[in-house]
Scaffold this motif. Sequence first.
Motif, PDB file in Angstrom:
ATOM      1  N   GLY A 740       0.777  -1.038   0.314  1.00 50.75           N
ATOM      2  CA  GLY A 740      -0.309  -0.324  -0.314  1.00 50.75           C
ATOM      3  C   GLY A 740       1.133   1.070  -0.234  1.00 50.75           C
ATOM      4  O   GLY A 740      -0.038   2.396  -0.130  1.00 50.75           O
TER       5      GLY A 740
ATOM      6  N   ARG B  85      -3.986  -0.510   0.565  1.00 56.49           N
ATOM      7  CA  ARG B  85      -3.215  -0.598   2.577  1.00 56.49           C
ATOM      8  C   ARG B  85      -5.081  -1.424   3.232  1.00 56.49           C
ATOM      9  O   ARG B  85      -4.507  -1.807   4.106  1.00 56.49           O
ATOM     10  CB  ARG B  85      -3.271   0.695   2.630  1.00 56.49           C
ATOM     11  N   PRO B 110       1.186  -1.969   6.575  1.00 57.92           N
ATOM     12  CA  PRO B 110       0.475  -1.304   6.419  1.00 57.92           C
ATOM     13  C   PRO B 110      -0.331   0.241   7.286  1.00 57.92           C
ATOM     14  O   PRO B 110      -0.909   0.855   6.755  1.00 57.92           O
ATOM     15  CB  PRO B 110      -0.543  -2.531   5.980  1.00 57.92           C
ATOM     16  N   ASP B 114      -0.122   4.072   5.868  1.00 57.17           N
ATOM     17  CA  ASP B 114      -1.945   4.520   6.308  1.00 57.17           C
ATOM     18  C   ASP B 114      -2.036   5.794   6.860  1.00 57.17           C
ATOM     19  O   ASP B 114      -2.800   6.544   7.369  1.00 57.17           O
ATOM     20  CB  ASP B 114      -3.088   3.825   6.601  1.00 57.17           C
ATOM     21  N   ASN B 161      -4.941  -4.153   9.468  1.00 59.36           N
ATOM     22  CA  ASN B 161      -5.196  -2.893   8.995  1.00 59.36           C
ATOM     23  C   ASN B 161      -6.922  -3.384   8.346  1.00 59.36           C
ATOM     24  O   ASN B 161      -7.612  -2.483   7.911  1.00 59.36           O
ATOM     25  CB  ASN B 161      -5.027  -2.555   7.324  1.00 59.36           C
TER      26      ASN B 161
END
Lengths: 832, 224
Positions: A740, B85, B110, B114, B161
Amino acid sequence: MSIIFKFTLRNIKEKKLRTFLILLSIIMSSALFFASTAVSTTVEMIIMEQVRKYYGSADIIVTAGEQAKSWAISPNLLDNCPEGVKYAAGMIHGGGEYKEKGETVRIGIQGINLEDLDKMNPIILEQQHELIPFKGSKAIIGKGMAEEYGLKPGDPIGIYMNGLKKWFIVSGISQPIGPFLEDGENRYIVVPRETMAGLYGNKGKVSEIYVGLEDSSEQDMMVEKLSKAYPMYRVEPTISKAMIKSETQQISAMFLVIVVFVMILSAFIIYTSFKVIMAERLPVIGTFRSIGATKKMTNRVLMVESMVYGIIGGILGDILGISILKLMIMQITPIWESNIDFKAYYTIGQLIMGFCVGLVLSLISSFLPIRKVSKIQIRDIVLNSVEKKFKKKRWKTVLGILFLAIAVVVPRVTPDNTAIAVGIMCMFLLVPAVVMLVPHITNSFLKLFQFIYAEVFGNEGILAAQNLRDNKNNLNNIILLGMSISVLLMIYTLSQSIINDTVNYYKEVKYDITFWTWPANRSTENKLLSVDGVMDTYGEYFKYGETQVMGKNTEIKSILGVNKNKTLDYLILDIEGDAEKLVKELDEGRNIIITNIFKDEHGIKKGDYLKLKTEKGVFEYKVIGFIESNRSEGKFALIGERFLKSDMSVKEYSDIYIKTNKDSEEVVKNIQEKFKNRNPWVRSVEQSMKENMEANSKILGIFNGFGIMALVICVFGVFNNLIISFIDRKRSLAIMRSVGMNKRQTLKMIFVEAFTGGLIGGLTGIIIGLLLIMNVEKVIEALGGSIKEFIQISWISLAACVIVGIAITIAASVGPAFRSSKLDIIDAIKYE
Amino acid sequence: MGIIIEAINLCKTYKMGEISIEVLRGVNFAVNQGEYVSLMGPSGSGKSTLLYLLGGLDKPTSGGIKLKGRELALMKDKEESEMRRREIGFVFQFYNLVPNLNLEENIMLPILLDGKKLKQYKNRLDEILELVGLSDRRRHTPRELSGGQQQRVAIARALVNDPDIILADEPTGNLDSKTGTEILELFKRINKEKGKTIVQVTHSHEAAQYGTRIINVKDGRVWE
């Protein structure tokens, strides 16, 4: 084997950046090493060339002894000279003035036979007019003088000798060699020996005999031999070649200290580059070994690769070194002579040494990584199960701390006589100390930064700090930056300190103008006092040249004659105790003030007597005090002015200092106008300061140049490390992208990493730099220098260290950062 | 249960010099929320490529993918990364842990990306470590862990997450059979207890059986 060699050569060709980096490191090291060693030869040759202007190839000069009634000696004195003497040329040396175009030029006159001149200091005639026989009023002049004053063969030339104008005929014009070598200062003419002897009223005599030896290295021995054979005469070496050699070697030594740092940086880069080469070649080495190549074979091939780098780098290094040497000479030359185009001199031996430095550096630096790989089992290579553990070795930490402690403590407790060697060794000891301790320094900084970064850069900052922990490429960058920045900081600080010291000296001087002309005496001083703007003057009596201190086996190289009423009003003398009282005492009797260096070197106490041997005899002086000064390497002393005049035959002022009540520059012009016929040397304090600073900045420029070259090597090293780091971390970066991390975050993280690496590199550079400077202070102290308030470290230079570090790593990160953001994630993570 | 992943006429062609290789040739399928899907096929069938396309790690040559109703192709890098994410957890055959980060740091990656404060997720970390059975190894680096333990860390990272989708590429491919079974059991638990949608790629029939649904992939096409 040929396949392996082909494979190696292909690798060298393919990995262009790495090949460039390794070659650059080797080239720089051998070039700077060569230039640093050859600079002493060049300076020696320049000095010798200048000396030849006066002495030609003569090694020994024989003049009348102290007890002699007259200066005149027989030119045939050495007719039965000992074996080893090549020639003995008699000469009468004199002087006069040539007045032309409204100016007066001092002329040195050499009365010598042409045959003797040819043996001692041959000239090449460009033009001549009835030169032979060389008799009567014939004169040979130099091309420079002929051109400047429009003199042609056959022209008369009038020289004032003892106030009377003597006429000569220009019979020859020589090329600018031998006595006619242009140095921008003194001009010579050559006239027949007998003519000169006649003018001085000593027909058939000479003032000195120049002796040339079959073997110049026997100079000292022959001086002793001749002194014994001719006890009534003074026999001296024309110039001590050994002394010139030792002084020029000091110049080389100064540069070599910096070159060693450059070489260490280079070795580090070659070492890390070869580690990467080994990692890349490992599978192929495994394959070769699995099909029968022995460890020796693969090692040999890798060492040959290193040798190829060394040979190419060594040759190119020598070529670059010659250019650097020429640049250095151009920079150094104005310190002595401004008008002459000097050549760079070097020996084949120096070229070979420069080449060998490149070769050996390459072989030694690559040896460890090659040896390490040869120890890996074939099975581990083939199965790719070589452990890539980052082991923290405690012994390295302990050794690092030990080295650091030695480098910091030992110079402080070392006696002065060994302080220079110990100080320099400890400076080098800092290098392994830093290499071993940088992981700890970095981790400590990172622990601190992690908290700060969370607030400043957000979570990408935390990640950046985490990524840098134990990251070998980052550690390599910090070591490279730390070392090169520290060297630059040291050189810059010393340069600035010297410049500031010069400025401070001139700020403190108590006079406005320095004046010199020849002759300079009381009447000159009176004439000066009549110049508009001149308020007061002080004529300084100074004896340059060695004065033997009997019983101490040493000499004093320069003596100032102190005037009890004036000296302290004009000169800054760091006399210990009540200076005024001591200066008065100097005038009261044969008292002397010596330097602290001289005192310490010879264990002299206040109240001791020094027997000074001068032309007038041996005089006993009582030591009444000490002065803090490194003038003439500490071989400097103060005595009363009247004793300098009486005991040491100093008749003329060496300089006249002037205080003004008008603008100094205007007064300088007034003085020049008043003394225009006497070719005076007049400088205001501002002008002197400017000239001094220019001369300083030239030589300091070379040192700074060396430092910058160290930084250039470092910059390429950092670029290389960051590219390697990108290749190593491709997978990690792809993992982060896969969970991510967006492109902007990737860029931010990489730039924060670069910023941090640069910041820690800069801070490490400051730490090492300050430690180096501390050791340099000790070395300067040992050399007799005063370091009280001498070395000043500016906050700006410290800030610049950090900025330079950050700028380098950020600039080097731009490429890898953008490549990271465009990374093919699947490609990078799919295969192990 | 609604559709959570949808592949619409998905094609992927790789160019290798002059040659074009069609890896996926118009793939259509949908995965419902809470399903445990096994994409099964031989080596070179295109199953991993399909998984990477579903996770937005690669771009299709044509066709589209909808994740939770949102078209991946319309997303910018920032949105796509955010999706990876928050909505997806990846588990790879070779674990793909960051070697210089310790176990905790790898798992929390993650969260960090974030922009969240790690302190607030301490309980979540404890809970996940408990789930994967690595509570006593939190300060270890990947090098100090076995293959099975590294894969558990990768699973923990995928879960931290709390995404709805777990995409796993040959999660047992690099493990011995006992450890592989443990990992597959863990996936089963996660699917059942946490209600996560799992899409796993495998070439093993045994591993595929752990899924609630098997999609076969061969020569760039899929069928059930």
